[in-house]
Scaffold this motif. Structure first.
Motif, PDB file in Angstrom:
ATOM      1  N   GLY A 114       0.825  -1.202   0.000  1.00  0.00           N
ATOM      2  CA  GLY A 114       0.000   0.000   0.000  1.00  0.00           C
ATOM      3  C   GLY A 114       0.860   1.254   0.000  1.00  0.00           C
ATOM      4  N   ASP A 115       0.503   2.209   0.878  1.00  0.00           N
ATOM      5  CA  ASP A 115       1.239   3.478   0.911  1.00  0.00           C
ATOM      6  C   ASP A 115       2.602   3.363   1.587  1.00  0.00           C
ATOM      7  OD1 ASP A 115       0.456   3.120   3.521  1.00  0.00           O
ATOM      8  OD2 ASP A 115      -0.753   4.951   3.641  1.00  0.00           O
ATOM      9  N   LYS A 116       2.956   2.155   2.054  1.00  0.00           N
ATOM     10  CA  LYS A 116       4.272   1.948   2.647  1.00  0.00           C
ATOM     11  C   LYS A 116       5.318   1.498   1.618  1.00  0.00           C
ATOM     12  CE  LYS A 116       2.535   0.802   7.258  1.00  0.00           C
ATOM     13  NZ  LYS A 116       2.506  -0.212   8.355  1.00  0.00           N
ATOM     14  N   ALA A 117       4.907   1.413   0.369  1.00  0.00           N
ATOM     15  CA  ALA A 117       5.842   0.979  -0.671  1.00  0.00           C
ATOM     16  C   ALA A 117       6.900   2.042  -0.972  1.00  0.00           C
ATOM     17  CB  ALA A 117       5.084   0.624  -1.951  1.00  0.00           C
ATOM     18  N   PHE A 118       6.556   3.299  -0.738  1.00  0.00           N
ATOM     19  CA  PHE A 118       7.469   4.390  -1.059  1.00  0.00           C
ATOM     20  C   PHE A 118       7.732   5.240   0.182  1.00  0.00           C
ATOM     21  CE2 PHE A 118       5.164   3.347  -4.950  1.00  0.00           C
ATOM     22  CZ  PHE A 118       6.219   3.066  -5.799  1.00  0.00           C
ATOM     23  N   ASP A 119       8.913   5.814   0.221  1.00  0.00           N
ATOM     24  CA  ASP A 119       9.303   6.682   1.330  1.00  0.00           C
ATOM     25  C   ASP A 119       9.960   7.929   0.750  1.00  0.00           C
ATOM     26  OD1 ASP A 119      10.281   7.906   3.600  1.00  0.00           O
ATOM     27  OD2 ASP A 119      10.906   6.041   4.561  1.00  0.00           O
ATOM     28  N   MET A 120       9.130   8.916   0.459  1.00  0.00           N
ATOM     29  CA  MET A 120       9.638  10.128  -0.165  1.00  0.00           C
ATOM     30  C   MET A 120      10.514  10.927   0.795  1.00  0.00           C
ATOM     31  SD  MET A 120       8.490   9.633  -3.093  1.00  0.00           S
ATOM     32  CE  MET A 120       9.157  11.141  -3.786  1.00  0.00           C
ATOM     33  N   ARG A 121      10.323  10.729   2.089  1.00  0.00           N
ATOM     34  CA  ARG A 121      11.117  11.467   3.075  1.00  0.00           C
ATOM     35  C   ARG A 121      12.589  11.105   2.973  1.00  0.00           C
ATOM     36  NH1 ARG A 121      12.730   9.980   8.136  1.00  0.00           N
ATOM     37  NH2 ARG A 121      11.560   8.040   7.873  1.00  0.00           N
ATOM     38  N   LEU A 122      12.865   9.812   2.741  1.00  0.00           N
ATOM     39  CA  LEU A 122      14.257   9.361   2.679  1.00  0.00           C
ATOM     40  C   LEU A 122      14.831   9.350   1.267  1.00  0.00           C
ATOM     41  CD1 LEU A 122      14.257   6.377   5.222  1.00  0.00           C
ATOM     42  CD2 LEU A 122      15.167   8.684   5.544  1.00  0.00           C
ATOM     43  N   ALA A 123      13.993   9.553   0.253  1.00  0.00           N
ATOM     44  CA  ALA A 123      14.445   9.444  -1.143  1.00  0.00           C
ATOM     45  C   ALA A 123      15.664  10.306  -1.464  1.00  0.00           C
ATOM     46  CB  ALA A 123      13.290   9.779  -2.084  1.00  0.00           C
ATOM     47  N   PRO A 124      15.761  11.553  -0.960  1.00  0.00           N
ATOM     48  CA  PRO A 124      16.955  12.356  -1.279  1.00  0.00           C
ATOM     49  C   PRO A 124      18.249  11.749  -0.738  1.00  0.00           C
ATOM     50  CG  PRO A 124      15.176  13.758  -0.484  1.00  0.00           C
ATOM     51  CD  PRO A 124      14.763  12.354  -0.218  1.00  0.00           C
ATOM     52  N   PHE A 125      18.142  10.895   0.269  1.00  0.00           N
ATOM     53  CA  PHE A 125      19.336  10.301   0.882  1.00  0.00           C
ATOM     54  C   PHE A 125      19.626   8.891   0.358  1.00  0.00           C
ATOM     55  CE2 PHE A 125      17.137  13.078   3.904  1.00  0.00           C
ATOM     56  CZ  PHE A 125      18.110  14.052   4.109  1.00  0.00           C
ATOM     57  N   THR A 126      18.563   8.143   0.015  1.00  0.00           N
ATOM     58  CA  THR A 126      18.755   6.762  -0.442  1.00  0.00           C
ATOM     59  C   THR A 126      18.922   6.655  -1.948  1.00  0.00           C
ATOM     60  OG1 THR A 126      16.366   6.404  -0.623  1.00  0.00           O
ATOM     61  CG2 THR A 126      17.406   5.876   1.500  1.00  0.00           C
ATOM     62  N   GLY A 127      18.461   7.679  -2.694  1.00  0.00           N
ATOM     63  CA  GLY A 127      18.565   7.630  -4.147  1.00  0.00           C
ATOM     64  C   GLY A 127      17.441   6.876  -4.813  1.00  0.00           C
ATOM     65  N   THR A 128      16.397   6.502  -4.046  1.00  0.00           N
ATOM     66  CA  THR A 128      15.245   5.800  -4.605  1.00  0.00           C
ATOM     67  C   THR A 128      14.012   6.131  -3.786  1.00  0.00           C
ATOM     68  OG1 THR A 128      14.303   3.636  -5.162  1.00  0.00           O
ATOM     69  CG2 THR A 128      15.726   3.747  -3.221  1.00  0.00           C
ATOM     70  N   ARG A 129      12.847   6.077  -4.448  1.00  0.00           N
ATOM     71  CA  ARG A 129      11.593   6.299  -3.729  1.00  0.00           C
ATOM     72  C   ARG A 129      11.172   5.079  -2.925  1.00  0.00           C
ATOM     73  NH1 ARG A 129       7.024   7.018  -6.947  1.00  0.00           N
ATOM     74  NH2 ARG A 129       7.967   5.794  -8.611  1.00  0.00           N
ATOM     75  N   LEU A 130      11.772   3.939  -3.192  1.00  0.00           N
ATOM     76  CA  LEU A 130      11.352   2.696  -2.550  1.00  0.00           C
ATOM     77  C   LEU A 130      11.657   2.716  -1.054  1.00  0.00           C
ATOM     78  CD1 LEU A 130      12.693   0.188  -5.217  1.00  0.00           C
ATOM     79  CD2 LEU A 130      10.307   0.845  -4.842  1.00  0.00           C
ATOM     80  N   SER A 131      10.712   2.196  -0.278  1.00  0.00           N
ATOM     81  CA  SER A 131      10.919   2.081   1.162  1.00  0.00           C
ATOM     82  C   SER A 131      11.786   0.866   1.470  1.00  0.00           C
ATOM     83  CB  SER A 131       9.574   1.929   1.871  1.00  0.00           C
ATOM     84  OG  SER A 131       8.957   0.685   1.522  1.00  0.00           O
TER      85      SER A 131
END
Length: 231
Positions: free
Chosen positions: A130-147
């Protein structure tokens, strides 16, 4: 109760997986090793630069598997599937390795078909989160939208199914049991009217037959009795 320990893994050889990416794969790779080990595989991962164009200028020609790891949301392309197939053709002109296409936000690509290429049903896997598939908060640090949860699910799918399927010799035939396999019940006890066919499985097997697979039966049922059930 204690969980059963994982079986010991014996690795037959190391395979090379070239990752052609436009978003980070490292978080998936950290779990990939464990799942590949369960099928006797170990991967040496070669990373491309981050590149949306996918011109494959740095393609290693001797890679066993080429993984197209793309986030389709980064593209403003009307027909992403056609563009993806053109990139697969370009990659095949440079290398004989098998290709695995895993494209986020492009559910239509799971229905594509191309020689020596496997398309991951990416969005089907992530839908369970569901909505836990992506983590936009961490995306700038991890390099991906994926949680983190999504990366683990994809590592399991890639390491347990998709990559081993590409590396194993292609199947030519399937040998099947009857009772509680092609149907629910025991033919010799319940009779033809008493068993419940697994229709989805039988349709899938019929599709494989039409693709050229040989189907065979290995059963303890009486040989003369079985054909009457399938008549």
């Amino acid at each position: 109760a204690r969980r059963p320990a994982l079986p010991p893994c014996t690795v037959d050889r190391t395979r090379t997986v070239a990752v052609h990416r436009n978003h980070a794969f490292e978080w998936v790779a950290s779990g990939l090793t464990v799942f590949l080990g369960l099928s006797g595989r170990r991967a040496e991962i070669l990373y491309s630069d981050y590149d949306d164009s996918r011109q494959f200028a740095d393609t290693p020609s001797m890679a066993d598997v080429h993984l197209l790891w793309l986030d389709a949301s980064r593209y403003m392309i009307k027909d992403f599937s056609s563009w993806l197939l053109s990139r697969i053709q370009a990659l095949q002109s440079r290398s004989s390795g098998k290709i695995l296409a895993a494209c986020c936000d492009a559910p239509e690509t799971a229905a594509l078909s191309w020689p020596d290429t496997l398309f991951l049903a990416y969005d089907n896997i992530l839908s369970r989160l569901g909505d836990k598939a992506f983590d936009m908060r961490l995306a700038p640090f991890t390099g991906t939208r994926l949680s983190n949860q999504a990366c683990l699910l994809l590592a399991r799918a890639l390491g347990s199914r998709q990559i081993p399927a590409l590396l194993r010799p292609p199947l030519k035939a399937l040998v099947l049991d009857l009772d509680n396999t092609l149907y629910s019940g025991v033919l010799g006890e319940d009779g033809p009217e008493g068993v419940v066919p697994y229709k989805a499985l039988q349709k899938y097997l019929a599709d494989l037959r039409d693709q050229g697979f040989m189907l065979a039966l290995a059963s303890k049922n009486e040989e003369d009795y079985v054909p009457r059930h399938f008549a």
